[in-house]
Design a protein around this motif. Structure first.
Motif, PDB file in Angstrom:
ATOM      1  N   HIS A  84      -6.274   1.163   2.199  1.00  0.00           N
ATOM      2  CA  HIS A  84      -5.116   1.637   2.972  1.00  0.00           C
ATOM      3  C   HIS A  84      -4.788   3.109   2.714  1.00  0.00           C
ATOM      4  O   HIS A  84      -4.161   3.759   3.566  1.00  0.00           O
ATOM      5  N   HIS A  97      -8.306  -3.972  -0.963  1.00  0.00           N
ATOM      6  CA  HIS A  97      -7.555  -3.900   0.302  1.00  0.00           C
ATOM      7  C   HIS A  97      -6.521  -2.766   0.254  1.00  0.00           C
ATOM      8  O   HIS A  97      -6.480  -1.912   1.148  1.00  0.00           O
ATOM      9  N   GLU A  98      -5.701  -2.761  -0.779  1.00  0.00           N
ATOM     10  CA  GLU A  98      -4.636  -1.743  -0.851  1.00  0.00           C
ATOM     11  C   GLU A  98      -5.220  -0.346  -1.037  1.00  0.00           C
ATOM     12  O   GLU A  98      -4.674   0.640  -0.534  1.00  0.00           O
ATOM     13  N   GLU A 147      -4.370  -3.366   9.658  1.00  0.00           N
ATOM     14  CA  GLU A 147      -4.678  -4.437   8.698  1.00  0.00           C
ATOM     15  C   GLU A 147      -6.095  -4.968   8.863  1.00  0.00           C
ATOM     16  O   GLU A 147      -6.773  -5.256   7.881  1.00  0.00           O
ATOM     17  N   GLU A 207       0.809  -1.206   0.000  1.00  0.00           N
ATOM     18  CA  GLU A 207       0.000   0.000   0.000  1.00  0.00           C
ATOM     19  C   GLU A 207       0.847   1.263   0.000  1.00  0.00           C
ATOM     20  O   GLU A 207       1.933   1.281   0.572  1.00  0.00           O
TER      21      GLU A 207
HETATM   22 ZN   LIG Z   1      -2.782  -4.431   4.259  1.00  0.00          ZN
END
Ligand SMILES: [Zn+2]
Length: 430
Positions: free
Chosen positions: A331, A327-328, A361, A298
């Motif tokens: 972030h 997900h990234e 996370e 990220e």
């Molecule tokens: Zn992550």
């Protein structure tokens, strides 16, 4: 290496031991019963990072054309802040790993000079990423040259991955946000480059980037590839979000319209959940390879994504990996715009605290699941299946019986690059 403690009494028996007796001179005056060794290690102080202005701009030129030897050739011009003792640092801590995952073993050929005269350097005996120098009075600029020995994953004729934290030395004593850098990169012929950095000049295979802080540079990788394509995911003036795909073969580059639609909806959903983006422009730097390992790193205005060459062709097999981009992307807000207090560090040479890594996370993964479901990257059934997989894994991972989550967040400080053969019991990154 094992060292034998030598008692001062031996020195009279052998000339070769006189040095040891000198080091232990203080102990020699004590009564015999107290003549145990004391540590005589000398330390050269390394200036701690401080939040004060840095004069001038570092010019950082990276030549990535030696793909045969897989060597990055680096030349930096550093403005000297003052004459006398100074220390140059090679980064050690990486934001992506949250741990000391950079090794100075990959740096070779270090040569420092000023006004055409070589400046001798001395590596710190305790901190091998630190190089001490004596700068002569009147010196304005230092020339720093070195090579970084890379692997095929970072440097090949078809793909170049520029991770700046492996490609620079910087002076000890300043916060990274106070140090200005003008970076440039020379690529092998025929590669197309993607990055969240602004390009200020280009000539053939040479890219000059605009002035940035060292802090921003460390968070702005460049990915270049021979087989590359660029697909817009959102366009809102300056808030453009783009999917940049690099593959090992041109045939793999086709992004099916259905998948592009999924990713566009994911971006829409994220903007609805989080609101104003913390970036002006965002680049998903996606890279396909036949190894097939999936993962991501990220950044505030980009993400490095590794996917299998068959990722889009064999969508059914990607159940667990379909939310990687989500997900990234999350972030950018969770972890980078909002940083856990003890995780933030002023330079890549001081440790990061990881007490809130479970939040960094865990919350990111939670929202990635939600966004993937809402965007159609996973169906309702597939979303429930992934939750069931998680539940089954947790139920069969007994490590939590002896190691709480509040201890598992410390894994980067002692488990990076270590094999964890008894994963269920040792527990790692839960
Ligand atoms: Zn992550």
């Amino acid at each position: 290496m094992k060292l034998k403690a030598i008692t001062p009494g031996w020195s009279s028996a052998s000339a070769g031991l006189v040095l040891c007796a000198t080091v232990l001179g203080a102990a020699a005056s004590l009564p015999a019963a107290e003549r145990e060794p004391i540590q005589a290690l000398s330390r050269t102080p390394v200036a701690l990072p401080a939040d004060h202005p840095f004069r001038g701009t570092i010019a950082l030129d990276v030549d990535a054309r030696d793909v045969a030897h897989r060597i990055f050739v680096v030349h930096e011009k550093l403005p000297v802040q003052r004459a006398g003792a100074t220390t140059l640092l090679y980064p050690r801590w990486e934001a992506a790993s949250h741990g000391p995952s950079i090794t100075v073993a990959e740096l070779a050929g270090l040569d420092v000079s000023a006004n055409g005269r070589s400046l001798p350097w001395r590596r710190d005996a305790i901190e091998p990423h630190a190089f001490h120098l004596e700068i002569p009075a009147g010196t304005q600029t230092m020339d720093v040259r070195f090579q970084v020995v890379a692997d095929a994953n970072r440097l090949s004729a078809d793909v170049v991955a520029i991770a700046w934290q492996h490609l620079l030395l910087y002076p000890a004593g300043w916060y990274a946000r106070n140090v200005a850098v003008v970076p440039s990169v020379l690529l092998p012929q025929g590669l197309k480059a993607f990055t969240s950095l602004d390009v200020s000049g280009t000539d053939d295979n040479w890219l000059q980037f605009g002035r940035v802080t060292l802090e921003r540079l460390l968070d702005a990788p460049v990915l270049a590839g021979r087989y590359a394509t660029r697909v817009p995911l959102a366009e809102n003036g300056a808030d453009a979000i783009t999917f940049d795909l690099i593959a090992t073969r041109a045939d793999d580059l086709a992004l099916p319209a259905e998948r592009a639609g999924d990713l566009r909806r994911m971006v829409e959903q994220a903007l609805v959940v989080f609101g104003t983006p913390p970036f002006g422009r965002y680049e998903v730097l996606a890279r396909m390879s036949d190894e097939g390992a999936s993962g991501g790193i990220e950044h505030r205005a980009s993400a490095e994504i590794d996917i299998a060459s068959s990722y889009f062709r064999d969508w059914a097999a990607q159940l667990n990996n379909r939310d990687i981009v989500a997900h990234e992307f999350v972030h950018a807000w969770n972890g980078l715009y909002r940083v856990p207090a003890d995780l933030w560090a002023p330079t890549p040479s001081v440790p990061e605290g990881t007490s809130l890594l479970w939040m960094y996370e865990g919350q990111t993964e939670f929202w990635a699941r939600v966004l993937a479901a809402r965007a159609g990257l996973r169906s309702r059934e597939e979303t429930l299946d992934t939750l069931a997989l998680d539940a089954a894994e947790v139920a069969n991972r007994p490590g939590r019986a002896w190691r709480p989550l509040s201890d598992d967040v410390n894994y980067p400080s002692f488990m990076l690059h270590q094999s964890v053969p008894w994963r269920d019991w040792q527990r790692r990154k839960d």
